[in-house]
Design a protein around this motif. Structure first.
Motif, PDB file in Angstrom:
ATOM      1  N   THR A 199       0.647  -1.100  -0.012  1.00  0.00           N
ATOM      2  CA  THR A 199      -0.174   0.072   0.032  1.00  0.00           C
ATOM      3  C   THR A 199       0.807   1.194  -0.046  1.00  0.00           C
ATOM      4  O   THR A 199       2.126   1.319   0.529  1.00  0.00           O
ATOM      5  N   PRO A 200       0.231   2.467  -0.603  1.00  0.00           N
ATOM      6  CA  PRO A 200       1.417   3.410  -0.617  1.00  0.00           C
ATOM      7  C   PRO A 200       1.529   4.092   0.603  1.00  0.00           C
ATOM      8  O   PRO A 200       2.610   4.718   1.100  1.00  0.00           O
ATOM      9  N   ASP A 201       0.728   3.693   1.623  1.00  0.00           N
ATOM     10  CA  ASP A 201       1.061   4.269   3.144  1.00  0.00           C
ATOM     11  C   ASP A 201       2.355   3.645   3.732  1.00  0.00           C
ATOM     12  O   ASP A 201       3.008   3.956   4.532  1.00  0.00           O
ATOM     13  N   GLU A 202       2.645   2.171   3.262  1.00  0.00           N
ATOM     14  CA  GLU A 202       3.909   1.621   3.545  1.00  0.00           C
ATOM     15  C   GLU A 202       5.171   2.021   2.720  1.00  0.00           C
ATOM     16  O   GLU A 202       6.194   1.483   2.827  1.00  0.00           O
ATOM     17  N   GLY A 203       4.957   3.017   1.697  1.00  0.00           N
ATOM     18  CA  GLY A 203       5.934   3.468   0.811  1.00  0.00           C
ATOM     19  C   GLY A 203       6.015   2.470  -0.400  1.00  0.00           C
ATOM     20  O   GLY A 203       7.040   2.413  -0.918  1.00  0.00           O
ATOM     21  N   ALA A 204       4.809   1.896  -0.912  1.00  0.00           N
ATOM     22  CA  ALA A 204       4.687   0.973  -2.124  1.00  0.00           C
ATOM     23  C   ALA A 204       4.660   1.855  -3.094  1.00  0.00           C
ATOM     24  O   ALA A 204       4.615   3.075  -3.281  1.00  0.00           O
ATOM     25  N   ARG A 205       4.860   1.347  -4.439  1.00  0.00           N
ATOM     26  CA  ARG A 205       4.898   1.839  -5.577  1.00  0.00           C
ATOM     27  C   ARG A 205       3.482   2.577  -6.011  1.00  0.00           C
ATOM     28  O   ARG A 205       2.398   1.654  -5.988  1.00  0.00           O
ATOM     29  N   PRO A 206       3.239   3.872  -6.376  1.00  0.00           N
ATOM     30  CA  PRO A 206       1.914   4.409  -6.503  1.00  0.00           C
ATOM     31  C   PRO A 206       1.411   3.697  -8.058  1.00  0.00           C
ATOM     32  O   PRO A 206       2.419   3.177  -8.865  1.00  0.00           O
ATOM     33  N   ALA A 207       0.377   3.624  -8.259  1.00  0.00           N
ATOM     34  CA  ALA A 207      -0.204   2.944  -9.334  1.00  0.00           C
ATOM     35  C   ALA A 207       0.096   3.629 -10.617  1.00  0.00           C
ATOM     36  O   ALA A 207       0.121   2.989 -11.689  1.00  0.00           O
ATOM     37  N   GLU A 208      -0.147   4.898 -10.514  1.00  0.00           N
ATOM     38  CA  GLU A 208      -0.003   5.667 -11.687  1.00  0.00           C
ATOM     39  C   GLU A 208       1.533   6.231 -11.680  1.00  0.00           C
ATOM     40  O   GLU A 208       1.814   7.244 -10.804  1.00  0.00           O
ATOM     41  N   SER A 209       2.262   5.471 -12.293  1.00  0.00           N
ATOM     42  CA  SER A 209       3.935   6.014 -12.090  1.00  0.00           C
ATOM     43  C   SER A 209       4.409   6.053 -13.485  1.00  0.00           C
ATOM     44  O   SER A 209       3.838   5.448 -14.561  1.00  0.00           O
ATOM     45  N   ALA A 210       5.598   6.450 -13.404  1.00  0.00           N
ATOM     46  CA  ALA A 210       6.249   6.272 -14.702  1.00  0.00           C
ATOM     47  C   ALA A 210       6.693   4.589 -14.928  1.00  0.00           C
ATOM     48  O   ALA A 210       6.426   4.218 -14.341  1.00  0.00           O
ATOM     49  N   THR A 211       7.574   4.475 -15.873  1.00  0.00           N
ATOM     50  CA  THR A 211       7.997   2.998 -16.206  1.00  0.00           C
ATOM     51  C   THR A 211       9.099   2.441 -15.356  1.00  0.00           C
ATOM     52  O   THR A 211       9.322   1.301 -15.411  1.00  0.00           O
ATOM     53  N   GLU A 212       9.673   3.406 -14.660  1.00  0.00           N
ATOM     54  CA  GLU A 212      10.798   2.735 -13.841  1.00  0.00           C
ATOM     55  C   GLU A 212      10.142   2.312 -12.928  1.00  0.00           C
ATOM     56  O   GLU A 212       8.998   2.370 -12.293  1.00  0.00           O
ATOM     57  N   VAL A 213      10.913   1.381 -12.055  1.00  0.00           N
ATOM     58  CA  VAL A 213      10.277   0.401 -10.830  1.00  0.00           C
ATOM     59  C   VAL A 213      10.535   1.573  -9.546  1.00  0.00           C
ATOM     60  O   VAL A 213       9.544   1.561  -8.936  1.00  0.00           O
ATOM     61  N   PHE A 214      11.690   2.118  -9.366  1.00  0.00           N
ATOM     62  CA  PHE A 214      11.772   2.842  -8.360  1.00  0.00           C
ATOM     63  C   PHE A 214      11.311   4.406  -8.652  1.00  0.00           C
ATOM     64  O   PHE A 214      11.943   5.206  -9.397  1.00  0.00           O
ATOM     65  N   VAL A 215      10.397   4.974  -7.703  1.00  0.00           N
ATOM     66  CA  VAL A 215       9.688   6.243  -8.104  1.00  0.00           C
ATOM     67  C   VAL A 215       9.247   7.015  -6.889  1.00  0.00           C
ATOM     68  O   VAL A 215       9.348   6.437  -5.663  1.00  0.00           O
ATOM     69  N   SER A 216       9.114   8.219  -7.071  1.00  0.00           N
ATOM     70  CA  SER A 216       8.779   9.171  -5.829  1.00  0.00           C
ATOM     71  C   SER A 216       7.320   8.697  -5.414  1.00  0.00           C
ATOM     72  O   SER A 216       6.692   8.176  -6.209  1.00  0.00           O
ATOM     73  N   LYS A 217       6.946   9.525  -4.433  1.00  0.00           N
ATOM     74  CA  LYS A 217       5.370   9.248  -4.121  1.00  0.00           C
ATOM     75  C   LYS A 217       4.367   9.883  -5.171  1.00  0.00           C
ATOM     76  O   LYS A 217       3.367   9.316  -5.108  1.00  0.00           O
TER      77      LYS A 217
END
Length: 324
Positions: A199-217
């Motif tokens: 979940t985003p609360d745990e610092g997981a990857r946001p659903a709407e993101s860039a193609t990279e694995v590691f992204v900002s909030k």
């Protein structure tokens, strides 16, 4: 040390080389950009006193330039700019000749990589804790860094389509756009799964993101500087030296593989080195394994501390040697 003081010295230096030395405008701009990079590094590593750098400080800066993936001519120009800057500071009686002499020292290029023991690596990886804003992401990034030995730029540019968790490997794009396949251990696979499905609360990857694995909030791609700052943050929490950087985990990855019995060619392939000469620097930090291999396989390896057997008695002078 205030950043404003360093920037003021850089501005004064630019005025000096333009007005008093008469250097071309493009040269002045290039040296200015090089020194701005130095200023950012000083802040990043929290260098306590830029007016009196040590050889170790300057070697760390050279390592940083390599991690920025600058070409050798560009790195050389950065060091020339820095040498001229410290000559200017010496003329202004703000720094002594030591820094200038160190920048001309061949030892600046004879760096033995800094390596963490496995226990220290584990402490760093476990530094992100539940409750941290980006706990799952940061834990997955640190696990990936150590599991793959990838460069900082390769980790932040890692694409979702290049990660195969079911098969436990990822595809990295290194220098010169060269691709290589690197295995992922079970710890990295588990951390990446948690990050991608949490979940985003745990610092997981946001659903709407860039193609990279590691992204900002907000879903934007991270940079190498972001990764550097994260490693510094968790090093401080784990009580590790300030000199540790993302590249330290790459060095540790290679050294630990060699210590475990991996051959140099395999490590070269995993690191993505074009030449095995580059990989050979890691043999200098694994002398104990070399000694153990010599002891195990050399006919006279044995125990170096054990007393030598007494020499065979000499034949009496009147005794003839046996016939051939």
């Amino acid at each position: 040390m205030a950043l404003s003081e360093l920037r003021a010295d850089i501005i004064a230096f630019r005025h000096y080389i333009q007005s008093e030395r008469g250097l071309a405008e493009n040269t002045v701009l290039a040296y200015g950009r090089d020194l701005e990079r130095f200023a950012r590094w000083v802040v990043l590593v929290q260098l306590p006193q830029y007016l009196k750098p040590t050889l170790k400080d300057l070697a760390r800066y050279v390592a940083f330039l390599h991690e920025e993936e600058l070409a050798p001519p560009s790195i050389a120009r950065h060091l020339v700019a820095l040498k001229m800057f410290y000559r200017f500071l010496r003329l202004e009686e703000r720094a002594d000749a030591t820094a200038v002499d160190l920048l001309g020292s061949p030892k600046l290029w004879e760096r033995v990589p800094e390596v963490l023991p496995p226990t220290a690596v584990e402490a760093l990886i476990l530094a992100p804790q539940p409750g941290d804003r980006f706990y799952l992401r940061d834990r997955a990034m640190l696990e990936t860094l150590y599991a793959t030995g990838c460069r900082a730029s390769e980790v932040v540019n890692l694409k979702l389509n290049d990660v195969y968790l079911d098969s436990a490997f990822c595809r990295c794009v290194g220098k010169g756009s060269k691709q290589r396949v690197v295995p992922l251990n079970r710890h990295a696979v588990a951390a990446l799964r948690s990050y991608l499905v949490g979940t985003p609360d745990e610092g997981a990857r946001p659903a709407e993101s860039a193609t990279e694995v590691f992204v900002s909030k907000s879903g934007r791609t991270l940079t190498r500087i972001h990764l550097w700052a994260l490693v510094k943050k968790y090093c401080k929490r784990a009580g590790l030296p300030k000199t540790v950087s993302p590249h330290t985990l790459r060095h540790s990855f290679a050294t630990h593989l060699l210590s475990g019995g991996a051959d140099l060619r395999t490590v070269q392939e995993l690191l993505g080195h074009a030449s095995i000469t580059t990989t050979q620097i890691y043999t200098h930090v694994d002398r104990e394994r070399l000694k153990a291999m010599h002891k195990q396989f050399h006919p006279k390896g044995g125990n170096a501390s054990a007393p030598l057997p007494p020499p065979a008695p000499l034949a009496p002078e009147n005794e003839k040697p046996p016939a051939a």
